[in-house]
Design a protein around this motif. Sequence first.
Motif, PDB file in Angstrom:
ATOM      1  N   LEU A   1      43.088  32.398  30.953  1.00 45.51           N
ATOM      2  CA  LEU A   1      42.574  33.416  31.859  1.00 45.51           C
ATOM      3  C   LEU A   1      43.640  34.453  32.175  1.00 45.51           C
ATOM      4  O   LEU A   1      44.768  34.116  32.539  1.00 45.51           O
ATOM      5  CB  LEU A   1      42.105  32.765  33.170  1.00 45.51           C
ATOM      6  CG  LEU A   1      41.632  33.737  34.257  1.00 45.51           C
ATOM      7  CD1 LEU A   1      40.295  34.365  33.871  1.00 45.51           C
ATOM      8  CD2 LEU A   1      41.521  33.029  35.597  1.00 45.51           C
ATOM      9  N   ASP A   2      43.291  35.712  32.039  1.00 49.47           N
ATOM     10  CA  ASP A   2      44.162  36.810  32.449  1.00 49.47           C
ATOM     11  C   ASP A   2      43.947  36.982  33.953  1.00 49.47           C
ATOM     12  O   ASP A   2      43.015  37.658  34.385  1.00 49.47           O
ATOM     13  CB  ASP A   2      43.799  38.085  31.680  1.00 49.47           C
ATOM     14  CG  ASP A   2      44.689  39.262  32.016  1.00 49.47           C
ATOM     15  OD1 ASP A   2      45.345  39.248  33.089  1.00 49.47           O
ATOM     16  OD2 ASP A   2      44.715  40.209  31.214  1.00 49.47           O
ATOM     17  N   VAL A   3      44.788  36.348  34.737  1.00 52.81           N
ATOM     18  CA  VAL A   3      44.617  36.305  36.189  1.00 52.81           C
ATOM     19  C   VAL A   3      44.644  37.706  36.780  1.00 52.81           C
ATOM     20  O   VAL A   3      43.828  38.047  37.640  1.00 52.81           O
ATOM     21  CB  VAL A   3      45.674  35.385  36.850  1.00 52.81           C
ATOM     22  CG1 VAL A   3      45.598  35.463  38.370  1.00 52.81           C
ATOM     23  CG2 VAL A   3      45.487  33.945  36.382  1.00 52.81           C
ATOM     24  N   ALA A   4      45.548  38.549  36.325  1.00 55.53           N
ATOM     25  CA  ALA A   4      45.648  39.907  36.870  1.00 55.53           C
ATOM     26  C   ALA A   4      44.356  40.684  36.621  1.00 55.53           C
ATOM     27  O   ALA A   4      43.844  41.359  37.526  1.00 55.53           O
ATOM     28  CB  ALA A   4      46.841  40.637  36.273  1.00 55.53           C
ATOM     29  N   ALA A   5      43.810  40.592  35.410  1.00 51.14           N
ATOM     30  CA  ALA A   5      42.558  41.295  35.099  1.00 51.14           C
ATOM     31  C   ALA A   5      41.410  40.724  35.921  1.00 51.14           C
ATOM     32  O   ALA A   5      40.555  41.466  36.424  1.00 51.14           O
ATOM     33  CB  ALA A   5      42.254  41.202  33.606  1.00 51.14           C
ATOM     34  N   HIS A   6      41.383  39.409  36.056  1.00 45.25           N
ATOM     35  CA  HIS A   6      40.335  38.753  36.840  1.00 45.25           C
ATOM     36  C   HIS A   6      40.401  39.207  38.295  1.00 45.25           C
ATOM     37  O   HIS A   6      39.390  39.567  38.901  1.00 45.25           O
ATOM     38  CB  HIS A   6      40.478  37.235  36.739  1.00 45.25           C
ATOM     39  CG  HIS A   6      39.447  36.487  37.515  1.00 45.25           C
ATOM     40  ND1 HIS A   6      39.648  36.109  38.824  1.00 45.25           N
ATOM     41  CD2 HIS A   6      38.199  36.086  37.188  1.00 45.25           C
ATOM     42  CE1 HIS A   6      38.576  35.484  39.269  1.00 45.25           C
ATOM     43  NE2 HIS A   6      37.687  35.456  38.297  1.00 45.25           N
ATOM     44  N   GLN A   7      41.594  39.205  38.880  1.00 41.40           N
ATOM     45  CA  GLN A   7      41.757  39.604  40.270  1.00 41.40           C
ATOM     46  C   GLN A   7      41.426  41.086  40.467  1.00 41.40           C
ATOM     47  O   GLN A   7      40.894  41.474  41.502  1.00 41.40           O
ATOM     48  CB  GLN A   7      43.164  39.286  40.764  1.00 41.40           C
ATOM     49  CG  GLN A   7      43.456  37.784  40.793  1.00 41.40           C
ATOM     50  CD  GLN A   7      42.397  36.989  41.540  1.00 41.40           C
ATOM     51  OE1 GLN A   7      41.614  36.252  40.953  1.00 41.40           O
ATOM     52  NE2 GLN A   7      42.346  37.122  42.835  1.00 41.40           N
ATOM     53  N   SER A   8      41.707  41.890  39.465  1.00 37.81           N
ATOM     54  CA  SER A   8      41.357  43.314  39.524  1.00 37.81           C
ATOM     55  C   SER A   8      39.839  43.481  39.592  1.00 37.81           C
ATOM     56  O   SER A   8      39.324  44.298  40.359  1.00 37.81           O
ATOM     57  CB  SER A   8      41.931  44.040  38.308  1.00 37.81           C
ATOM     58  OG  SER A   8      41.555  45.385  38.314  1.00 37.81           O
TER      59      SER A   8
END
Length: 184
Positions: free
Chosen positions: A157-164
């Motif tokens: 999971l790309d956490v930064a993209a998910h949180q964005s």
Amino acid sequence: MQTQPLNAADFECLEGILLKHGDDNSVLNTCELDGFFTALVSSPAQVDIADWFPAIWGGQNPNWESPDEAKQFIELSVRHINTLARQLAEGSTAFAPRFEETEHNGQAVTLAEEWCFGYLRGVAVANWSPLPAVQAQLLQTIADCAEQDNFELPEDLDVAAHQSQVAEIEPAARALHDFGLSQR
């Protein structure tokens, strides 16, 4: 009836009742219920409790343990939906979607899937008319998150993209509320 926002004990009570009486067709937690209520108070047309209350339970009323249990659930629900309506109408910074928090590979992750799923349930119950392009895109922002499977986050999971993506939901919900209110 009290008018202040729900506290942690109130949310625990709601959560317990939802879990106790819920099934695959009902709202199962307070995150989903919060999204559901946010959509209802954002609807271009007001939605009566006679329409939204059975929808919490998938169209079937629970087999209540007692009249007091039903009364408590209704009172807490009405208090929460009224709080959301007030916060959104006032543009209050107190409004914040009730998202879940978890940890993934040592990083804190905010999960919005259940809130978004509840929001879409509320849109369906309120029978929203087709929206103009800008508002339709805002609703799509919420729908895209509701379609994610956040029960098991992928290892990569790309956490930064998910949180964005999650960060876009609150502004979308606020803008949809403002639009809905302007249509009443």
